[in-house]
Design an enzyme around this catalytic site. Sequence first.
Site: not given
Ligand code: GLC
Length: 618
Positions: A265, A307
Amino acid sequence: MQRFDRNGDTMENNVKKNEIISELRQLYRSLYGDNVQAWLDLENILEQADSGRPEMLKRLDEERLRRPDWFKERDRLGMQLYVQSFAGTLRGVLEKLDYIESCGVNYLHLMPLLESPEGRSDGGYAVSDFRKVQQSLGTMEDLSALTEECHRRGISVCLDFVMNHTSEDHEWARRARAGEKEYQDRYFFYDDWSIPQEFEKTVPQVFPTTAPGNFTWCEEAHKVVMTTFYPYQWDLDYGNPDVFNAMTDNMLFLCNRGVDVIRLDAVPYIWKELGTNCRNLPQVHTLVRMMRLVCEVVCPGTLLLGEVVMEPSRVVPYFGSIEKPECHMLYNVTTMASIWHTVATKDVRLLRHQLGQVFALPKEYAFLNYIRCHDDIGWGLDYAFLSRFEIAEVPHKKYLNDYLTGKWPGSPSRGELYNDDPRLGDARLCGTTASLCGVETARKTADEAMLTWALRVDLALHALVLTMSGLPILYSGDELAQENDYGYHDDPLKAADSRYLHRGRLNWEAAARAEEDGTIEHRLFHALRTLENLRLEHRVFDSRADTWIASTGDDRVLGIGRYYEGEKLIALFNFGESGLSVSIDELGSFTDLSTGEACDNGSILLFPGEHRWLICEF
Ligand code: GLC
């Protein structure tokens, strides 16, 4: 270095393992210098995780090592869901695995489910205990039972690893707040605002409206702490080897619970340096490579999914190089945003250009293809390309948002803005696929012609995702054309975050309607299933296929070509509002995959929003 030998490991495996460890060691040293104790601690963590890895998972590792491209195979179809919205609890999900399979799904992304304080959880992305499941969802044992049953059914499981920050309620944060220096050193603490203010000069804001600024005053510690996301999400300092070690340990804990895919993430944010934008710094890549090596030692069947929601040029480097790979998979985020741009503009030139770039990448790079996920749609488009058509960033974002929120005259879309930043003209967008495609408006106004069009667009977008190489992911509910959930406006814990618009509960009555002829759910669900089956049956959808942009002679119609072992596919997508006819500049006689009818290459009719898969064998 022979410490990670498993009984029965061959000489060759040992040599390979030693090479991995030695690269890991070298990278570790490049970040942390000669900190012998920290390195020994890491070795110990790896050793423990290795010996604690259940036999069943070791067998799965071996199987996957024999078929390293398993996740790119065309029989893979993913679904992303929130446990609570889908089935209440982990046990509930276990009971609903038949439904998941009936959707053709064999890859399950369970949204954050670890302990996270209610009301300060950012949808579970503020973790207060990396080893405990949220009480309302179940227990770690339930998670193990679920992954075990998933594996039995051939379903792989993906879980978020929220590594950039912890919740302010995490034990480390509590101890830091109480003044323990050791734990303050795991975060970015400052005595006053002078350094934070320096950072603010170069670091952009993630949540400019819902959580402005990148730092928060911590009254108890009487210090300022870095909080890139929400104020209750404290950024971890990966410059401290104890953080890397402990977080690696947490990650391996999840892997040993049967998690097959670790979603890293917010990974571009994990290294901070004054005077930079604190995104995508070179050390981030070192850290990701280190995590990849760690997995190769302990759980080599595990995948890393990055991500990386960044501008196009920043995404691909997270694959690393072919020799020294980083992530196994990345979100095809620019394509996703370009798709919605195309829905709003009905002009495929940007999407064509974007896909052309994706098709030019090495076939080893695997993208996770999707139309919607739990987050907003950010307009990270290729504005340099758009400027050729005199399209400028700020007014264009406004147009896209106006169209997709239904403000633009004649637009059937129903979305809501997210983090509207009037200073920069930079709002993002929320909404479910169906509502953005116009299904909601058509249903509410009982406009059958509009409904047919909206459902065609919805299906075409899914067909597009299924046409691309890589792993297609459905966002739970989308298979049933689930509409926006406006109920979040009345929930004080959610009202400020419009992402909840597309995080509604799965409507099980709607799921039942998927079996009732003539319902909206039935129309989409079964059309989608047909496409999935076609993808399964035809080798042209193999990730090893050649892919190209096929000319259609019409800027409203996207054409994609694929070729693999004697099968050629031309996929056409009419983003225009009217029916039209296009010709394809390809040799051979094509048949429509869905209807089996032969087609005339010089005149292919497409209804508004329609797509076609045309196949030719030679
Ligand atoms: C990522 C997640 C998102 C979250 C962020 C902080 O971008 O997809 O939903 O708010 O991380 O952890």
